[in-house]
Design a protein around this motif. Structure first.
Motif, PDB file in Angstrom:
ATOM      1  N   GLY A  12       0.795  -1.220   0.000  1.00  0.00           N
ATOM      2  CA  GLY A  12       0.000   0.000   0.000  1.00  0.00           C
ATOM      3  C   GLY A  12       0.828   1.270   0.000  1.00  0.00           C
ATOM      4  N   ILE A  13       2.149   1.145  -0.202  1.00  0.00           N
ATOM      5  CA  ILE A  13       3.033   2.307  -0.210  1.00  0.00           C
ATOM      6  C   ILE A  13       3.469   2.553  -1.652  1.00  0.00           C
ATOM      7  CG2 ILE A  13       5.185   3.271   0.662  1.00  0.00           C
ATOM      8  CD1 ILE A  13       4.922   1.275   3.018  1.00  0.00           C
ATOM      9  N   SER A  14       3.131   3.717  -2.177  1.00  0.00           N
ATOM     10  CA  SER A  14       3.437   3.987  -3.576  1.00  0.00           C
ATOM     11  C   SER A  14       4.738   4.766  -3.760  1.00  0.00           C
ATOM     12  CB  SER A  14       2.285   4.769  -4.219  1.00  0.00           C
ATOM     13  OG  SER A  14       2.087   5.982  -3.526  1.00  0.00           O
ATOM     14  N   ASP A  15       5.230   5.432  -2.727  1.00  0.00           N
ATOM     15  CA  ASP A  15       6.454   6.230  -2.834  1.00  0.00           C
ATOM     16  C   ASP A  15       7.664   5.361  -2.471  1.00  0.00           C
ATOM     17  OD1 ASP A  15       8.172   8.338  -3.143  1.00  0.00           O
ATOM     18  OD2 ASP A  15       7.672   9.287  -1.227  1.00  0.00           O
ATOM     19  N   PHE A  16       8.675   5.350  -3.354  1.00  0.00           N
ATOM     20  CA  PHE A  16       9.847   4.507  -3.138  1.00  0.00           C
ATOM     21  C   PHE A  16      10.635   4.917  -1.897  1.00  0.00           C
ATOM     22  CE2 PHE A  16      14.414   3.812  -3.709  1.00  0.00           C
ATOM     23  CZ  PHE A  16      14.422   2.433  -3.711  1.00  0.00           C
ATOM     24  N   SER A  17      10.732   6.204  -1.616  1.00  0.00           N
ATOM     25  CA  SER A  17      11.533   6.644  -0.464  1.00  0.00           C
ATOM     26  C   SER A  17      10.921   6.179   0.851  1.00  0.00           C
ATOM     27  CB  SER A  17      11.697   8.162  -0.468  1.00  0.00           C
ATOM     28  OG  SER A  17      10.442   8.798  -0.408  1.00  0.00           O
ATOM     29  N   ILE A  18       9.620   6.197   0.965  1.00  0.00           N
ATOM     30  CA  ILE A  18       8.955   5.717   2.179  1.00  0.00           C
ATOM     31  C   ILE A  18       9.146   4.209   2.305  1.00  0.00           C
ATOM     32  CG2 ILE A  18       6.743   5.491   3.368  1.00  0.00           C
ATOM     33  CD1 ILE A  18       7.828   8.353   3.221  1.00  0.00           C
ATOM     34  N   LEU A  19       9.058   3.494   1.205  1.00  0.00           N
ATOM     35  CA  LEU A  19       9.281   2.053   1.213  1.00  0.00           C
ATOM     36  C   LEU A  19      10.715   1.723   1.613  1.00  0.00           C
ATOM     37  CD1 LEU A  19       7.891  -0.645   0.601  1.00  0.00           C
ATOM     38  CD2 LEU A  19       8.763  -0.438  -1.730  1.00  0.00           C
ATOM     39  N   ALA A  20      11.678   2.503   1.114  1.00  0.00           N
ATOM     40  CA  ALA A  20      13.081   2.282   1.459  1.00  0.00           C
ATOM     41  C   ALA A  20      13.312   2.509   2.945  1.00  0.00           C
ATOM     42  CB  ALA A  20      13.969   3.195   0.634  1.00  0.00           C
ATOM     43  N   VAL A  21      12.739   3.552   3.507  1.00  0.00           N
ATOM     44  CA  VAL A  21      12.883   3.836   4.941  1.00  0.00           C
ATOM     45  C   VAL A  21      12.246   2.718   5.763  1.00  0.00           C
ATOM     46  CG1 VAL A  21      12.179   5.417   6.783  1.00  0.00           C
ATOM     47  CG2 VAL A  21      13.049   6.326   4.632  1.00  0.00           C
ATOM     48  N   TYR A  22      11.120   2.229   5.327  1.00  0.00           N
ATOM     49  CA  TYR A  22      10.433   1.130   6.015  1.00  0.00           C
ATOM     50  C   TYR A  22      11.337  -0.094   6.095  1.00  0.00           C
ATOM     51  CZ  TYR A  22       6.835  -2.417   6.839  1.00  0.00           C
ATOM     52  OH  TYR A  22       6.108  -3.458   7.336  1.00  0.00           O
TER      53      TYR A  22
END
Length: 48
Positions: A4-14
């Motif tokens: 449910g995360i579309s932004d790569f930077s948020i996914l990378a931080v996760y």
């Protein structure tokens, strides 16, 4: 879109948060009882 995360930077931080947590746990388990014997020997020497 992953989890449910579309932004790569948020996914990378996760994923980096999860990886850093796992690294800390592995480091803690590896160094669990290191150095304890030296402290006991120092305490015995000080009490003499």
């Amino acid at each position: 879109m992953f989890l449910g995360i579309s932004d790569f930077s948020i996914l990378a931080v996760y994923f980096l948060c999860i990886l850093s947590t796992l690294a800390c746990v592995v480091y803690g388990l590896y160094n669990w009882n290191r150095g304890g014997e030296e402290d006991i020997q120092e305490l015995k020497e000080e009490t003499k």
